[in-house]
Design a protein around this motif. Sequence first.
Motif, PDB file in Angstrom:
ATOM      1  N   LEU A 297       0.690  -1.023  -0.120  1.00 52.04           N
ATOM      2  CA  LEU A 297      -0.010   0.124   0.031  1.00 52.04           C
ATOM      3  C   LEU A 297       0.710   1.368   0.052  1.00 52.04           C
ATOM      4  O   LEU A 297       0.312   2.443   0.294  1.00 52.04           O
ATOM      5  N   VAL A 298       2.031   1.099  -0.482  1.00 51.54           N
ATOM      6  CA  VAL A 298       3.087   2.327  -0.283  1.00 51.54           C
ATOM      7  C   VAL A 298       2.732   3.314  -1.584  1.00 51.54           C
ATOM      8  O   VAL A 298       2.367   4.492  -1.249  1.00 51.54           O
ATOM      9  N   ALA A 299       3.123   2.723  -2.831  1.00 49.75           N
ATOM     10  CA  ALA A 299       2.896   3.562  -3.895  1.00 49.75           C
ATOM     11  C   ALA A 299       1.076   3.992  -4.180  1.00 49.75           C
ATOM     12  O   ALA A 299       1.164   4.460  -5.191  1.00 49.75           O
ATOM     13  N   GLU A 300       0.216   3.406  -3.452  1.00 51.96           N
ATOM     14  CA  GLU A 300      -1.132   3.575  -3.904  1.00 51.96           C
ATOM     15  C   GLU A 300      -1.276   5.323  -3.950  1.00 51.96           C
ATOM     16  O   GLU A 300      -2.104   5.711  -4.908  1.00 51.96           O
ATOM     17  N   GLY A 301      -0.942   6.007  -3.025  1.00 48.80           N
ATOM     18  CA  GLY A 301      -1.199   7.423  -3.009  1.00 48.80           C
ATOM     19  C   GLY A 301      -0.018   8.211  -3.603  1.00 48.80           C
ATOM     20  O   GLY A 301      -0.128   9.381  -3.545  1.00 48.80           O
ATOM     21  N   MET A 302       0.845   7.762  -3.963  1.00 48.78           N
ATOM     22  CA  MET A 302       2.218   8.313  -4.628  1.00 48.78           C
ATOM     23  C   MET A 302       2.483   7.600  -6.119  1.00 48.78           C
ATOM     24  O   MET A 302       2.074   6.663  -6.366  1.00 48.78           O
ATOM     25  N   ARG A 303       3.267   8.650  -6.826  1.00 47.22           N
ATOM     26  CA  ARG A 303       3.849   8.128  -7.970  1.00 47.22           C
ATOM     27  C   ARG A 303       4.679   6.797  -7.897  1.00 47.22           C
ATOM     28  O   ARG A 303       5.585   6.884  -7.026  1.00 47.22           O
TER      29      ARG A 303
ATOM     30  N   SER B  62       3.443   2.118   6.840  1.00 50.09           N
ATOM     31  CA  SER B  62       2.730   1.835   8.140  1.00 50.09           C
ATOM     32  C   SER B  62       1.422   2.371   8.258  1.00 50.09           C
ATOM     33  O   SER B  62       0.411   1.980   8.759  1.00 50.09           O
ATOM     34  N   TYR B  63       1.387   3.608   8.017  1.00 51.25           N
ATOM     35  CA  TYR B  63       0.207   4.409   7.969  1.00 51.25           C
ATOM     36  C   TYR B  63      -0.932   3.953   6.890  1.00 51.25           C
ATOM     37  O   TYR B  63      -2.046   3.882   7.696  1.00 51.25           O
ATOM     38  N   ARG B  64      -0.537   3.584   5.784  1.00 49.12           N
ATOM     39  CA  ARG B  64      -1.479   2.986   4.735  1.00 49.12           C
ATOM     40  C   ARG B  64      -2.017   1.692   5.301  1.00 49.12           C
ATOM     41  O   ARG B  64      -3.051   1.310   5.128  1.00 49.12           O
ATOM     42  N   ILE B  65      -1.139   0.870   5.718  1.00 46.86           N
ATOM     43  CA  ILE B  65      -1.686  -0.437   6.343  1.00 46.86           C
ATOM     44  C   ILE B  65      -2.266  -0.501   7.440  1.00 46.86           C
ATOM     45  O   ILE B  65      -3.334  -1.222   7.300  1.00 46.86           O
ATOM     46  N   TYR B  66      -2.091   0.571   8.263  1.00 43.64           N
ATOM     47  CA  TYR B  66      -2.995   0.727   9.470  1.00 43.64           C
ATOM     48  C   TYR B  66      -4.486   1.152   9.090  1.00 43.64           C
ATOM     49  O   TYR B  66      -5.580   0.864   9.549  1.00 43.64           O
TER      50      TYR B  66
ATOM     51  N   PHE C 113      -7.210  -5.940   5.685  1.00 43.12           N
ATOM     52  CA  PHE C 113      -6.811  -7.158   5.698  1.00 43.12           C
ATOM     53  C   PHE C 113      -7.369  -7.733   7.003  1.00 43.12           C
ATOM     54  O   PHE C 113      -7.785  -6.841   8.172  1.00 43.12           O
ATOM     55  N   PRO C 114      -7.330  -9.244   7.279  1.00 46.88           N
ATOM     56  CA  PRO C 114      -7.640  -9.519   8.497  1.00 46.88           C
ATOM     57  C   PRO C 114      -6.652  -9.127   9.873  1.00 46.88           C
ATOM     58  O   PRO C 114      -5.649  -8.808   9.323  1.00 46.88           O
ATOM     59  N   GLU C 115      -7.094  -9.283  10.695  1.00 46.10           N
ATOM     60  CA  GLU C 115      -6.144  -8.899  12.164  1.00 46.10           C
ATOM     61  C   GLU C 115      -4.884  -9.484  12.063  1.00 46.10           C
ATOM     62  O   GLU C 115      -3.861  -8.726  12.135  1.00 46.10           O
ATOM     63  N   THR C 116      -4.640 -10.775  11.822  1.00 44.77           N
ATOM     64  CA  THR C 116      -3.342 -11.321  12.034  1.00 44.77           C
ATOM     65  C   THR C 116      -2.393 -10.866  10.923  1.00 44.77           C
ATOM     66  O   THR C 116      -1.421 -10.795  10.864  1.00 44.77           O
ATOM     67  N   MET C 117      -3.280 -10.792   9.711  1.00 43.97           N
ATOM     68  CA  MET C 117      -2.470 -10.143   8.291  1.00 43.97           C
ATOM     69  C   MET C 117      -2.046  -8.728   8.646  1.00 43.97           C
ATOM     70  O   MET C 117      -1.083  -8.613   8.118  1.00 43.97           O
ATOM     71  N   LEU C 118      -2.976  -7.854   9.287  1.00 47.13           N
ATOM     72  CA  LEU C 118      -2.471  -6.671   9.581  1.00 47.13           C
ATOM     73  C   LEU C 118      -1.184  -6.833  10.237  1.00 47.13           C
ATOM     74  O   LEU C 118      -0.254  -5.726   9.940  1.00 47.13           O
ATOM     75  N   LEU C 119      -1.189  -7.389  11.281  1.00 51.74           N
ATOM     76  CA  LEU C 119      -0.044  -7.289  12.215  1.00 51.74           C
ATOM     77  C   LEU C 119       1.340  -8.011  11.221  1.00 51.74           C
ATOM     78  O   LEU C 119       2.385  -7.407  11.612  1.00 51.74           O
TER      79      LEU C 119
ATOM     80  N   MET D  37       2.635  -4.994   8.983  1.00 56.35           N
ATOM     81  CA  MET D  37       3.285  -3.955   9.641  1.00 56.35           C
ATOM     82  C   MET D  37       4.481  -4.264  10.241  1.00 56.35           C
ATOM     83  O   MET D  37       5.408  -3.407  10.458  1.00 56.35           O
ATOM     84  N   THR D  38       4.811  -5.517  10.168  1.00 55.49           N
ATOM     85  CA  THR D  38       6.291  -5.782  10.697  1.00 55.49           C
ATOM     86  C   THR D  38       7.309  -5.325   9.708  1.00 55.49           C
ATOM     87  O   THR D  38       8.412  -4.894  10.162  1.00 55.49           O
ATOM     88  N   VAL D  39       7.055  -5.374   8.506  1.00 52.96           N
ATOM     89  CA  VAL D  39       8.245  -5.192   7.378  1.00 52.96           C
ATOM     90  C   VAL D  39       8.527  -3.731   7.846  1.00 52.96           C
ATOM     91  O   VAL D  39       9.837  -3.290   7.520  1.00 52.96           O
TER      92      VAL D  39
END
Length: 163
Positions: free
Chosen positions: A57-63, A99-103, A108-114, A117-119
């Motif tokens: 989800l990083v490049a979604e709002g950026m070029r 991290s902002y975009r992921i959160y 994602f389901p709760e476990t997938m979200l965590l 976020m680790t990366v």
Amino acid sequence: MNLKRLFSQIYFRTTGHSFTHLGRMFLRLFVGLMLLQFGIRQLIDGSTGDLLPTLPLVAEGMRAGFVIFIEIICAFFIMIGLFMRAAIIPPFILMILSSYRIYFDNIFPETMLLQMMTVPFLFMGIFMFLLLVGPGKISVDYFFSLYLINRLNQGEEEDLEEV
């Protein structure tokens, strides 16, 4: 008794040796290669950051070109240790945005979200450490500073130890 003495000698010899500059170099190479592989995958796939091999989800709002530039050029500067502290700031901001975009785009389901976020947090931790300790003596920055000290002809032996 002899085995105990052998283990104590091995322990004392290994605790006294430290390879801090070599360790910084390997950490720079590792984090640079990890960041570089994200950029190369995006460059090859032409993706906008929606696939799992890229930073989520990083490049979604950026070029995408800007993200790829950060992930490739800054990673290269980090690996060779050229302007490393300045080169760490754009990827650090990119990880904060990730991290902002992921959160906040919690698709994602709760476990997938965590797990996702680790990366970015692993990268941010390594970047913060490298910001604090610097590139070390096995870097282009160190050799460039030695060159400048000698070139200005004002450098004394004490200046070389501070660098």
